[in-house]
Write a protein that holds these residues in place. Structure first.
Motif, PDB file in Angstrom:
ATOM      1  N   PHE A 229      35.709  54.861  47.505  1.00  0.00           N
ATOM      2  CA  PHE A 229      36.692  54.097  46.733  1.00  0.00           C
ATOM      3  C   PHE A 229      35.990  53.048  45.866  1.00  0.00           C
ATOM      4  O   PHE A 229      34.978  52.476  46.260  1.00  0.00           O
ATOM      5  N   VAL A 230      36.575  52.804  44.705  1.00  0.00           N
ATOM      6  CA  VAL A 230      36.115  51.752  43.812  1.00  0.00           C
ATOM      7  C   VAL A 230      37.163  50.644  43.835  1.00  0.00           C
ATOM      8  O   VAL A 230      38.346  50.884  43.550  1.00  0.00           O
ATOM      9  N   ILE A 231      36.765  49.439  44.190  1.00  0.00           N
ATOM     10  CA  ILE A 231      37.713  48.331  44.313  1.00  0.00           C
ATOM     11  C   ILE A 231      38.061  47.780  42.931  1.00  0.00           C
ATOM     12  O   ILE A 231      37.187  47.435  42.141  1.00  0.00           O
ATOM     13  N   ASP A 232      39.354  47.714  42.650  1.00  0.00           N
ATOM     14  CA  ASP A 232      39.851  47.192  41.382  1.00  0.00           C
ATOM     15  C   ASP A 232      40.296  45.738  41.497  1.00  0.00           C
ATOM     16  O   ASP A 232      40.239  44.996  40.519  1.00  0.00           O
ATOM     17  N   LYS A 233      40.752  45.350  42.681  1.00  0.00           N
ATOM     18  CA  LYS A 233      41.249  43.988  42.875  1.00  0.00           C
ATOM     19  C   LYS A 233      41.079  43.623  44.342  1.00  0.00           C
ATOM     20  O   LYS A 233      41.386  44.420  45.229  1.00  0.00           O
ATOM     21  N   CYS A 234      40.584  42.423  44.598  1.00  0.00           N
ATOM     22  CA  CYS A 234      40.478  41.924  45.970  1.00  0.00           C
ATOM     23  C   CYS A 234      40.791  40.428  45.968  1.00  0.00           C
ATOM     24  O   CYS A 234      40.153  39.666  45.239  1.00  0.00           O
ATOM     25  N   LYS A 235      41.782  40.048  46.745  1.00  0.00           N
ATOM     26  CA  LYS A 235      42.172  38.645  46.838  1.00  0.00           C
ATOM     27  C   LYS A 235      42.202  38.234  48.305  1.00  0.00           C
ATOM     28  O   LYS A 235      42.693  38.976  49.155  1.00  0.00           O
ATOM     29  N   VAL A 236      41.692  37.041  48.579  1.00  0.00           N
ATOM     30  CA  VAL A 236      41.703  36.491  49.937  1.00  0.00           C
ATOM     31  C   VAL A 236      42.356  35.116  49.895  1.00  0.00           C
ATOM     32  O   VAL A 236      42.058  34.311  49.011  1.00  0.00           O
ATOM     33  N   GLN A 237      43.247  34.880  50.819  1.00  0.00           N
ATOM     34  CA  GLN A 237      43.915  33.578  50.925  1.00  0.00           C
ATOM     35  C   GLN A 237      43.696  33.018  52.322  1.00  0.00           C
ATOM     36  O   GLN A 237      44.063  33.644  53.311  1.00  0.00           O
ATOM     37  N   LYS A 238      43.087  31.844  52.401  1.00  0.00           N
ATOM     38  CA  LYS A 238      42.860  31.221  53.700  1.00  0.00           C
ATOM     39  C   LYS A 238      44.188  30.886  54.367  1.00  0.00           C
ATOM     40  O   LYS A 238      45.187  30.624  53.708  1.00  0.00           O
ATOM     41  N   ARG A 239      44.163  30.907  55.678  1.00  0.00           N
ATOM     42  CA  ARG A 239      45.362  30.635  56.468  1.00  0.00           C
ATOM     43  C   ARG A 239      45.978  29.289  56.075  1.00  0.00           C
ATOM     44  O   ARG A 239      45.276  28.281  55.955  1.00  0.00           O
ATOM     45  N   THR A 240      47.295  29.291  55.896  1.00  0.00           N
ATOM     46  CA  THR A 240      47.974  28.067  55.469  1.00  0.00           C
ATOM     47  C   THR A 240      48.884  27.494  56.544  1.00  0.00           C
ATOM     48  O   THR A 240      49.490  26.443  56.325  1.00  0.00           O
TER      49      THR A 240
END
Length: 260
Positions: A229-240
């Protein structure tokens, strides 16, 4: 209770209604609004509207009975085939799909989706669109070569999987193995969308503590690349949020496509 004695979603199941009420409800004490509701809603809205993820068939391989992750998808795919491993989750989903008395109320999340899309005045139509896009909710067996045996599904343009890999994988090899199985269900060039919780060891549903596979962003990226697979988008959000229902450190959202 040590992690080895935690229940495992696809082997032991859980109370699907308690799961919805704990993590997706509109109750005043529901603390997961930003992490579990808004984070995937916002990223799914962006990834579909920015394209080019669309087509005839989307397969949903997720955990539980939630539907909010399909709100954006229903605008871009003619058919959404929902696969679940648990009879209880299937019954809960069908109760909502059939608009039966006692179905879980997704109105608050539907309104959030409308606000994200900028068409909050039309949010009441969204649930009808999701329902009409889902021709089948089917039980699957994750360990079979063909998960839906004896039925052969058409190759999918996209697979979406939310929190399933977190719940079913016992180690890194499992994660790669299930990704490989997902890949075989996709057309060449097809897309995969994953959402999960990073560095989690457990989550709680009612009185039950269930196993979660702890992994980080680097591992997820390498696992996808290793399966073509080729990654097009990756987002990470720290625990809130502060809650002992889950011990995750962050949420992750990945959209990728399968190399032809």
């Amino acid at each position: 209770m040590d992690s080895g004695s935690h229940k495992i979603y696809h082997e032991h199941g859980f109370d699907s209604r308690k799961h919805l009420e704990s993590y997706f409800s509109n109750k005043p004490d529901m603390v997961f609004r930003d992490d579990i509701l808004m984070f995937p809603l916002e990223n799914l809205a962006k990834v579909f509207t920015e394209g080019p993820i669309n087509g005839d068939v989307l397969i949903d391989l997720s955990a539980g009975s939630f539907v909010h992750h399909l709100y954006s998808a229903c605008e871009f795919f003619q058919h959404i085939i929902v696969l679940r491993v648990s009879d209880r989750c299937i019954m809960e989903l069908k109760r909502w799909l059939d608009s039966r008395t006692g179905a879980f109320d997704w109105g608050h999340v539907t309104k959030l989706h409308g606000e994200i899309q900028g068409n909050s005045d039309q949010f009441q139509d969204k649930e009808g669109k999701v329902r009409s896009a889902i021709p089948h909710v089917m039980k699957c067996d994750l360990e079979k070569e063909n998960m839906t045996d004896p039925i052969d599904l058409p190759p999918a343009d996209c697979i979406i999987s939310v929190w399933l890999l977190d719940a079913i994988c016992k180690d890194q090899d499992d994660y790669r193995r299930y990704l490989r199985k997902f890949s075989r269900m996709l057309k060449p060039g097809g897309h995969i969308i994953l959402a999960g919780a990073l560095d989690t060891t457990y989550y709680t549903v009612g009185k039950d503590k269930l196993h979660a596979f702890p992994y980080d962003e680097d591992f997820a990226r390498k696992a996808l690349a290793g399966e073509g697979f080729v990654i097009d988008k990756c987002k990470v959000q720290k625990r809130t949020v502060v809650s002992d229902l889950m011990d995750y450190k962050a949420m992750i959202f990945i959209a990728a496509h399968k190399e032809k």
